[in-house]
Design an enzyme around this catalytic site. Structure first.
Site, PDB file in Angstrom:
ATOM      1  CG  HIS A  42       7.798 146.768  18.099  1.00 48.14           C
ATOM      2  ND1 HIS A  42       8.837 145.993  17.592  1.00 48.14           N
ATOM      3  CD2 HIS A  42       6.668 146.283  17.519  1.00 48.14           C
ATOM      4  CE1 HIS A  42       8.354 145.099  16.763  1.00 48.14           C
ATOM      5  NE2 HIS A  42       7.029 145.246  16.691  1.00 48.14           N
ATOM      6  CG  HIS A 130       3.708 139.236  21.510  1.00 49.59           C
ATOM      7  ND1 HIS A 130       2.634 139.160  20.638  1.00 49.59           N
ATOM      8  CD2 HIS A 130       4.822 139.064  20.747  1.00 49.59           C
ATOM      9  CE1 HIS A 130       3.091 138.951  19.418  1.00 49.59           C
ATOM     10  NE2 HIS A 130       4.414 138.890  19.450  1.00 49.59           N
TER      11      HIS A 130
END
Length: 188
Positions: A42, A130
């Site tokens: 995710h 990220h």
């Protein structure tokens, strides 16, 4: 009872497959490391930590309002990188600077403002978007090549519960999904 929560963007099967391929490409360069489970990949927008039911309710409001104020975003996964987290490396894949990064940062800032206005504390560190590919990494001498860009449309923001069902493997379970752009566009 408290829940460990975060707000994030999850991926389609196609994007998750590309990230798993990134993990496979990275594996030969690691002496140590624990890959993130495919179903847990995710892009975090805000980490809330352990919260009670009242804070969860306020977080749900903030996520819903943020999603309605936002819009679907075209994002592109870019560089592969590493950062130190408590003395251990984390391998990650970032968002390309020209791959929707400004829209993503604006959405995240809006979310943080909505959370703060409701008294919901978030991690105070600067936002570094990220996808965590691996934790506790120890690299060989070489660093892997930059993977090819992967573009996708982010359409949903999710409030996620980080837990270990019945003491098993770490799972990230969506407890609220809100479509981006239900009414209007996010102001920058």
């Amino acid at each position: 009872m408290t829940k460990r929560l975060f707000v994030g963007i999850t991926f389609s099967d196609e994007v998750a497959d590309a990230l798993v391929a990134d993990q496979a490409s990275l594996a030969p360069y690691l002496r140590l490391g624990r890959m993130s489970a495919r179903e847990n990949l995710h892009l975090t927008l805000a980490f809330l930590g352990d919260v009670d039911a009242d804070v969860e309710r306020r977080a749900r409001e903030a996520v819903d309002l943020t999603a309605r104020a936002g819009h679907p975003m075209e994002l592109t996964l870019g560089e592969l990188g590493f950062f130190d987290h408590r003395g251990r490396l984390v391998a990650w894949r970032g968002i390309a600077p020209d791959g929707g990064l400004d829209d993503l940062v604006a959405l995240q800032a809006y979310l943080v403002r909505e959370l703060a206005s409701r008294g919901v504390a978030v991690d105070a560190r600067p936002y570094r978007p990220h996808v965590t590919l691996a934790r506790n990494v120890r690299l060989e001498d070489e660093v892997p090549a930059v993977p090819p860009p992967v573009s996708f449309t982010a359409t949903t923001v999710r409030l996620m519960w980080s837990h270990r069902p019945e003491g098993g493997a770490l799972a990230y379970t969506p407890i609220l999904s809100a479509d981006l752009g239900a009414s209007g566009a996010l102001a920058h």
